[in-house]
Design a protein around this motif. Structure first.
Motif, short mmCIF file in Angstrom:
data_model
loop_
_atom_site.label_atom_id
_atom_site.label_comp_id
_atom_site.label_asym_id
_atom_site.label_seq_id
_atom_site.Cartn_x
_atom_site.Cartn_y
_atom_site.Cartn_z
N SER A 40 0.81 -1.21 0.00
CA SER A 40 0.00 0.00 0.00
C SER A 40 0.85 1.27 0.00
CB SER A 40 -0.92 0.00 1.23
OG SER A 40 -1.67 1.18 1.30
N ARG A 41 0.52 2.16 -0.94
CA ARG A 41 1.20 3.46 -1.02
C ARG A 41 0.60 4.48 -0.07
NH1 ARG A 41 -0.16 3.58 -7.34
NH2 ARG A 41 -2.02 2.64 -6.38
N TYR A 42 -0.60 4.19 0.46
CA TYR A 42 -1.35 5.23 1.16
C TYR A 42 -1.76 4.86 2.59
CZ TYR A 42 -1.74 6.59 -3.74
OH TYR A 42 -1.46 6.89 -5.05
N TYR A 95 -4.59 8.85 -5.74
CA TYR A 95 -5.11 8.88 -4.37
C TYR A 95 -6.63 9.01 -4.36
CZ TYR A 95 -5.79 10.23 0.49
OH TYR A 95 -6.21 10.27 1.80
N SER A 123 -8.65 5.96 -5.31
CA SER A 123 -8.90 5.04 -4.20
C SER A 123 -10.03 5.54 -3.31
CB SER A 123 -7.62 4.84 -3.38
OG SER A 123 -6.75 3.90 -4.01
N ASP A 166 -5.41 1.78 -0.41
CA ASP A 166 -4.83 1.75 -1.76
C ASP A 166 -5.54 0.69 -2.58
OD1 ASP A 166 -3.29 2.03 -4.00
OD2 ASP A 166 -1.36 1.78 -3.00
N ALA A 179 -3.83 -0.64 -5.92
CA ALA A 179 -2.47 -1.17 -5.84
C ALA A 179 -2.31 -2.44 -6.67
CB ALA A 179 -2.12 -1.46 -4.38
#
Length: 249
Positions: free
Chosen positions: A121-123, A141, A144, A157, A160
């Motif tokens: 996960s980037r977030y 962003y 999502s 995310d 992803a």
């Protein structure tokens, strides 16, 4: 013996493919790799074939006749994984935007912490994206955010593409009924697993934009995901999802 299979779709990745393969095989955890190449004009597949002589039995190749889409590549890989009884199946990009060292974190989330699907996960801890222009970060962003509103999933995310599945998840999902083929595919796989009652866990990663080769992102891909998510949600109202019980390995 446990099989950990990393699926990597490729199209014109000659700058990255050998480095990626060697990096994955240098990890302490034993992984196998399945490259799915869409007839890359730059001869990516030829590089893989040469490396197969060095990594016999660990490096596999599926060649397709042309550029058929990210989703269909992964679906082919999932069917291969099921047929060959892989225990844990990974999705990963070839361009080093996904750090191969994070494969072990994803595996641990499934194998030791009991997740059925582990998401890189980037977030989950702020916004961890390097070298993307602000516009693309915001688009990703808020995509999502949009997916969470439509689906009800509590996943930060949702789009992803760096994930680990238990084989049970892929055996339970009707792969023939997965409709979205671009980046919406990533959402549909998570949503379907979630609807079946599987446990989804996010693992924080740092996403770095590719340095070699060219991006495959386009406006058409984004639009497919935008409207496809709505259709996916509507279709889910008329489908039965057999509940599954989470089981520790």
């Amino acid at each position: 013996m446990e099989i950990n299979l990393v699926i990597i779709p490729t199209y014109n990745e000659k700058e990255n493919i050998e480095r990626m393969i060697r990096k994955v095989f240098s990890l302490s955890t034993p992984f196998e790799i399945l490259i799915i190449d869409d007839n890359s004009p730059d001869k990516t597949a030829e590089i893989v074939k040469k490396l197969q002589l060095e990594f016999d039995g660990r490096l596999h190749l599926l060649e397709r006749e042309g550029k058929l889409g990210l989703g269909t590549a992964y679906l082919s890989g999932f069917r291969y994984a099921i047929e060959h009884k892989a225990d844990f199946i990974f999705e990963m990009d070839c361009d080093f935007s996904h750090n191969p060292e994070d494969l072990e974190q994803l595996l641990s989330a499934c194998k030791k912490q009991g997740a059925d699907v582990a998401i890189g996960s980037r977030y989950i801890k702020g916004i961890n994206v390097i070298n993307w222009p602000l516009g693309r970060v915001l688009m990703s962003y808020f995509a999502s955010v949009y997916v969470r509103l439509i689906t009800g999933m509590e996943i930060m995310d949702t789009t992803a593409g760096f994930k680990c599945f238990r084989r049970t998840v892929l055996e339970t999902i009707d792969l023939n009924d997965i409709r979205l083929k671009g980046y919406g595919f990533q959402v549909e796989m998570k949503f379907t697993a979630w609807k079946h009652g599987f446990q989804l866990t996010e693992v924080p990663i740092i996403f770095t934009d590719r340095q070699e080769g060219s991006s495959k992102m386009s406006g058409g891909i984004f639009n497919e995901a935008l409207w496809g998510i709505l259709r996916m949600k509507l279709r889910s109202w008329f489908k039965h999802f057999e509940p599954q019980k989470n089981q520790l390995a």
